[in-house]
Motif scaffolding. Sequence first.
Motif, mmCIF file in Angstrom:
data_model
loop_
_atom_site.group_PDB
_atom_site.id
_atom_site.type_symbol
_atom_site.label_atom_id
_atom_site.label_comp_id
_atom_site.label_asym_id
_atom_site.label_seq_id
_atom_site.Cartn_x
_atom_site.Cartn_y
_atom_site.Cartn_z
ATOM 1 N N VAL A 197 3.466 5.903 -3.103
ATOM 2 C CA VAL A 197 4.654 6.516 -3.703
ATOM 3 C C VAL A 197 4.155 7.265 -5.065
ATOM 4 O O VAL A 197 4.255 7.920 -5.881
ATOM 5 C CB VAL A 197 5.760 6.082 -3.059
ATOM 6 N N VAL A 198 3.692 5.519 -5.418
ATOM 7 C CA VAL A 198 4.179 5.661 -7.493
ATOM 8 C C VAL A 198 3.062 5.895 -7.516
ATOM 9 O O VAL A 198 2.736 7.114 -8.536
ATOM 10 C CB VAL A 198 4.226 3.937 -7.451
ATOM 11 N N GLY A 199 2.204 6.124 -6.669
ATOM 12 C CA GLY A 199 0.357 7.158 -7.279
ATOM 13 C C GLY A 199 0.914 8.603 -7.140
ATOM 14 O O GLY A 199 0.431 8.836 -8.145
ATOM 15 N N THR A 200 1.649 8.561 -6.455
ATOM 16 C CA THR A 200 1.834 10.292 -6.267
ATOM 17 C C THR A 200 2.863 10.899 -7.429
ATOM 18 O O THR A 200 2.133 11.925 -8.057
ATOM 19 C CB THR A 200 2.145 10.799 -4.617
ATOM 20 N N VAL A 201 3.734 10.166 -7.208
ATOM 21 C CA VAL A 201 5.323 10.785 -8.446
ATOM 22 C C VAL A 201 4.688 10.295 -9.593
ATOM 23 O O VAL A 201 4.574 11.242 -10.265
ATOM 24 C CB VAL A 201 6.563 9.521 -8.476
ATOM 25 N N ALA B 237 6.125 7.516 6.601
ATOM 26 C CA ALA B 237 7.519 8.272 6.073
ATOM 27 C C ALA B 237 6.239 8.480 4.215
ATOM 28 O O ALA B 237 6.216 9.124 3.567
ATOM 29 C CB ALA B 237 7.974 7.421 5.253
ATOM 30 N N ALA B 238 5.554 6.920 3.890
ATOM 31 C CA ALA B 238 5.299 7.256 2.839
ATOM 32 C C ALA B 238 4.537 7.797 2.847
ATOM 33 O O ALA B 238 3.497 9.099 1.509
ATOM 34 C CB ALA B 238 4.981 5.742 2.064
ATOM 35 N N ALA B 239 3.121 7.865 3.828
ATOM 36 C CA ALA B 239 2.161 9.058 4.045
ATOM 37 C C ALA B 239 2.343 10.109 4.125
ATOM 38 O O ALA B 239 1.850 10.997 3.009
ATOM 39 C CB ALA B 239 1.116 8.097 5.472
ATOM 40 N N GLY C 55 0.843 -1.240 -0.254
ATOM 41 C CA GLY C 55 0.056 -0.073 0.111
ATOM 42 C C GLY C 55 0.927 1.227 -0.470
ATOM 43 O O GLY C 55 0.795 2.519 -1.173
ATOM 44 N N ALA C 56 1.460 0.940 0.675
ATOM 45 C CA ALA C 56 2.933 2.532 1.043
ATOM 46 C C ALA C 56 3.335 3.277 -0.332
ATOM 47 O O ALA C 56 3.436 3.688 -0.866
ATOM 48 C CB ALA C 56 3.842 2.224 1.971
ATOM 49 N N ILE C 57 3.885 1.475 -0.947
ATOM 50 C CA ILE C 57 4.366 2.343 -2.072
ATOM 51 C C ILE C 57 3.638 2.643 -3.150
ATOM 52 O O ILE C 57 3.922 2.983 -3.724
ATOM 53 C CB ILE C 57 5.376 0.645 -2.914
#
Lengths: 247, 478, 306, 114, 607
Positions: E278-282, E403-405, E273-275
């Motif tokens: 990050v991927v979604g945001t980037v 951190a990802a959040a 979920g965290a990854i």
Amino acid sequence: MKKVFIGIFIIAFTLMFLIAMSNSISLFTYNESLPETNVSNDYIHKSVTKDSEEIIFNETKDAETGSANIVTSIVVNYRSFDTLGEVTVLFLSAMGVMLLIGSSDLFMKRKKSGFILRTAAKILFPVLLVVGTYIFTHGHLGSGGGFPGGTMIASSFLLLYLADEKFVAKIEQFKTLLGSAGTLYILIGLTGLLVGGYFLQNFLPTGTVGNLLSSGIIPVVYISIGLKVGSEVTLIISSFLKEEVTS
Amino acid sequence: MNNPVLLIIIPLLLAFVSVIIKKAGKWILLLGVLINTVLAFFITTGETIIGGFLPPAGINLVVTQFTLVGVILINSLMLLTIIMSIDLVGKYSVILLTALAGINGMLLTGDLFNLFIFMEITVIAAYILSAQAKKYHHTITYLIIGSVGSTFYLLGIILLYHLTGSLNMADVAAKLPLLTTKELLVPILLIFIGIGVEVKLLPVSGWVKGVYAHANRLIAPLFASIIAGTALFVFGKLFVSVLPLSDTLTMLILVMSVMTFVFGEFAAFKQKQVKEILLFSSIGQAGLITALFISGLVYAAVILIISNVVSKLIMFTIAGAFTEKYQTDNYHSLSGVFVHNKITGIAFTIAALSMTGIPLLIGFYAKLNILIGFFHAGNYVLPVIVLLMTIVEGAYIIKLLLALWAPGKEGQVSLESFAVEKKQLLSVKNTAICLIVALVLIVGGTLIDTTSKIVTNGQPLLGDESPYFIISQSKGGE
Amino acid sequence: MTVMNFVYGFIILLAAFIFQTTITGFNRKVTARIQKRYGPRWYQQFLDIFKALRKSSITHGWIFDFGVIMALGGIMATVIFIPVAGFEAFPNMDNVYIISYLLAIGMLGMAMSAAGSGNPWASIGVSRALTNMLAYDIPLMIVIFTLIFAFDTASVSEIAAMQQGMGILGWNAIRMPLGGIVAFIALFGMLGKKPFDSFIAPAEIASGPMVEYGGKHLGFMFILHELMTFIEVSLILNLFFGGGSSILVYAIKYAILYTLVNIISQVMPRYKIDQAVKFFYRVPLVFAIIQGLVVIFLGWGVSVWF
Amino acid sequence: MIRLASLLLLLIGLYGVLTTKNVIKMIISINIMELGVNIFIISVGFITNGVAPNLTEHIDSSLSNFVDPLPQALVLTSIVIGLGITSLGLAFARKMNKKYGTYDLTMIGGMKDE
Amino acid sequence: MTFITVLITLLALSVVTYLVSLINNKLGAYFTIVTSLVTLLLLFLLKNSIGQLASISLFTFKLTTVGWYFSMVMVVVYFTSAFLNPFWMKKMIYPAAYNLFYLVSLIGTIGMFFARDFITLFIFWETVVWTSTFIIQMGKSRKSSYVYYVVSAIGSMVTLFAMMLVYQVSGTLEISVAFNALTGQPVLALIVFFTFLLAGLSKIGIFPFHVWLPMAHGSAPHTFSPVLSGGLVKMGAFIAYISVSAFAAYEAFSSSFTIMGIPAPIYIIMVLGAISIVVGTVMAIRQDDAKKLLAYSSVANGGYILIGILLFDQLAFAGGMLHLVSHAIASATAFITIAIVAHRTGTTKMSKLGGMIHKMPITYTVYLIAIISMAGIPPMGGFVSKWLILQGLADHGLLFIAAAAFFGSIGSFMYVFRPLSAVFLGQLAPKHENVKEASIMMQIPMYLLTIATLLIGVFPKIILKVIAGIQAEAGIQEIVMVGNTIVVANGVLDTFRVFVVFGYGFLIALVIFILRRKSRRVTLMDTYTSAEFVHTPELLHYSSNFYAPFERLTKKPYPVLNLYEKVSIKIKEIGHMAESLFSSPKPAVTIFWIIIVFAIFFLGGVL
């Protein structure tokens, strides 16, 4: 190089195939007498429904099939459903061949045949016919029957084709003969169903083993098969001789 | 008069009669098919003897619940095919009648050699029918492979006869367990290869692509659903109730059928032509069905056969119509064909979705039973393969449906103007039939209890005890 | 939620504004001293603001005005929530996340009005500001997260209270040295001081978002800037440098911290915006994660002295 | 010994089908295979010093040592099936030759499915 | 008013809608609005009959609060985006089928949320999958609906395997009871956990399976995208809920080793979920098409929801559930507004748009409020749920996921602001001169959703009370609400007070602004361009590759999509190999294979 490879491959396969086969059958020795469990004992002693130990030629009256030739009794009586299927196979391939290459009605031109063949054919044609009819009428007595008889008739017509370049067999008549013979065979079967309760049941009296009118429906069936096979093979031959239709 | 023999004899009689009368062959064919279907609904399970001679010596027709389902299914499908493509029958009515007799013979007969003869009838009829596409080299390939296969099958039966002394299936089945596996290996192997040709198992299905890919609207469904269905029923009867398989042999055959299943689906994934997709998918499904039979899940196999055979009938008829009307069945050049004939599209989509196992369709019910059956038998590897292949199957089916429904290039909203030009695919009568048959798929899939009651009405099929999915059983504590 | 809370809020607002503007005034003199000149009077900052407010200015549409008002409103709300040496206008409403996210309202308002002005410089400035925020905020948030985990409370005043009693040794910056360093560096990013001020670079993009502002809009921006500085510095002060026991101590610490930051930033060059992101994601992020793991797994720094 | 010979005939037929490209030769090798199988079927029913299963004046009682009649009935059918397949095969071969002008299967393979 | 009558009425209405839209498409579309409204009311009435059992032919249902909660969210999203249907009827190739599938997928979702046994759950799940596949194809690209189907098929087939495995082990299909049979075998529990969860992950769009989300949402018909990203993504969350509550993952894996206090398997899923955050945001920051950007934001927010639900404790679980609602409403509003812009201007490419605020001020304000909530900024709903999730993470001390959040929430400022400035603010291109404001019909859903966002933001008590009910039903500690303040272990949040103080600040700023002299109105073109005279508005509008420096930083990460393409090419090669090996025109090949098979069997048999 390819041939060598395939050769080795096949030799290896043959050896393996023979070893495998030898597991289930003995390749060289044969058994002396029929094993008891084998179903053919009933055929030989005609003891499938009635139990009789011994059938004597010309003496036993109304045995199960009454035909002297046991193979014919199997082919037409015990396993006559096979023969019906068999006849349909031939019928089917005849229809197929006619459909494929027999549809045009003009024949390929044939060269005039040699003098000897023409005269010999005139003599041989009736002889062949007579022998053919003899064979399929005496199916239940001696060896032979509907199939060899039928092919004899067909070969007689082939002889005519070879001899006389203008000879044209009457295709339509053969087709009707073919159809009627087949229908006759099935109708006999259906009457067997109505009368005896089983399809292809031998409802006529079987008489004494060995004489001509002895084994019920067998001669009738064999005659129809003989005619049917004869006409079918003739049709196949004639359609091969037909012109190619470029449809 | 519900004697099963009539199922075989009446078409044969009509065939011979139609040769004599020579005209109106079409109507005799229709009459024959109609009588057969009506008759099929009246026969009851049991055994009928032919010629009055008891089985080991004489020939008998055995009708179990398994064969009953087969006969009803195949005859009704034959009726539908003939009705749908009555206009294409032309000169082939005699051949079709005989083929019908052969098919019923194959399903009903209880004698090994008799089965060989009826198989020959059907196969020869198939050779002739496959010649209508004028691709003679494919027909010859089919003929040669077919005849090699039937020769092997004949050799197998004779070996069985030599070992057991009789040709009747029940009798042979009783005597075979007494023999050692070494003796039985070669006959079973030969029979397997002989039947394999007709059942389209992979190594021996070289002919399928050539023959199916060019068949027209009448012949394609005939091959894909009717002859294939019969071959599968015969395979089931032989390998479940007659031939005892040692475990190494079962494992080997299982490997081969799974290989067929996987390669069939992968090959279907690659194809571009509609008919080639369908034929490879039917090879794949045949592999799966043989795997089910070998591992004893007869009920699941029967449901899968029903779902497969019915959906293939619809899809091949419509695929045949593609080539008939648009001269090509490459689905890229057919994009948006369903825009103009929506009802045919709906029928095609329902059949396609039933094959991928979308719920509330009979395909899903079959997949459910496959999973339950395999898990019950403790086999966890095959369900994984089945599910992966369903994904692959879903992929190429959806790709096909999307291409056919939505015309227009990528990045463009699909509009009616992009679709291929407007042509009436099937006549109104055929579209109606396709739709009704498609609805049968839906009803079969939703009313699961009625389907299972119709198919088994109580008795286990060929002695297969493994559980199958019934709603009441799954209800849990109310 | 009585009227008194609002009055206290207004008092804090006023005090914060006056206090911070004087500090800025002093710092302008300090900067000048560094650049070898005397620098303007200490109350010069007040004069600039009030002069700007008096002048008339242009507007580019209703969003241009609304954005500025929303920005200042948001920042004022955040200032009200800041606990100053134990004194809070609204009791136990000083959650770290509320403050940091309310700050975002101000940023959003400013960005909206800048983009609304239609000037490309403004939009480039806004995009740089947001990227800059992404850069400095992650390490800072991780360290704050470690604080919350360590002290089991997210309210700023309680964290500040926990650091009292031990004098300088009680400060979090000392107990969690790496965390302190990261916070100090992040302060530079937050304030937009020299190394990370590419989003208001006067030469490059004509002072970024503020390019179209004049008159009272410019005045609003100055007030906004002062209050944001107050929020950010007092946040870091409370969390890492022990917050003041009394207002006087708080003011002194605040002044020292701000002047220190200002002095350091005078001698710094300016990072390009992606260099800033790369900078923050190398050393500070690693420090923050190490500090986090140390605190979570080994539990040092929480009660290391007593 | 006859069984071995018949199986060899079968394998020769198989080899024939495997190697030829000409269709007529293939059909001929199919016939050889059929022949091999038929002879094998007959040999299955063979009984040493058995008598043909036909009641005549000389062998008048059914107790005499008859050869197994069933395989002979089966062979009869199998021969006729062989005939059917061969006639059909030749018909197809002729049609193929008229259409593609060659009996060579591989040549036609080239013109895929035009 | 049993649940069955609700289903039957919905089914009947959808058939009626289909028939009506056959006659007249627009009327049919209005029928979809009516039907979804009726469903909303009927479902609301079901509120007090929770716990009721219902069954019909093949399906069995059980009314649970969590089911009710999910279906209410779903129906709200369906109802509001139904308002757009009438305007898209002309743009679609099969409008009647669209209306039917629109409602059938609604039935599918509702049926799924109330399912009591696996088969019902799976059947309704698949109905949603294939109906939405056929809807997406009516949009811009067929490839996206193909990829959508394949990824969902992977998910659902693997879940079917898990269901049947559990049915085999436990003997019953009932969800709440079946999983208990797994307590004995830890290995089996592990297999079932990962396989069962896969369908949920593929539907939420978690990292390895997020491939379809931007393609499908980006190119689906504009009126279905809000449903897709607002609604259908939540079905995955329901599967995650089942895996945590019915499957009782925490008990099942209590024996296995834990990372930072969370059992390993659950932690792995949370890392996924965290990854995906990050991927979604980037990826969202990089997009130029507004819809693709919002789709990637759904991937990121899907990650938040998954993390929230999987933590399954008082704080984070409530945060996850609340985020589910606030994200559903926010992304539905955002998609609706983008759809309206697309309806008026014909494109959603940000580089081609600009200055819409002058022509569509209402749409602008609605979009502003939606993105405030989506970015999680205080007065709006998004903030409350993010606040709860972050507090929950702080409780557990999960550093990396936190951190990802943080990266996700800060990054969300960036990617939500991009459409705001590129599409709405900035210069208005002359070609958009005659763009009109959204029609009344389109404004209704916007107002409804904005009010909903505000309500959740300021008075979260309404939703949190229901979530507390769910937590009680699932047997975990409920969220505590004193008046309007949420009381939590390490902090207190009174959203109403935050709103009031923000209003207070805004008031002061407004007063100052009004007291000062009025400023002169100037056109947008009259800006400081340091002596460079630019007369074409398009040149002066800064909207294409907005975050150029950041995009340079994140060169294209390894696109997962061509992982799927590699697999499909591999399958094609094997298929080609199989076809060329076995089906060749020469019969000799087949005979050769017969001999090979004979040899293998013989050797196998003999040995």
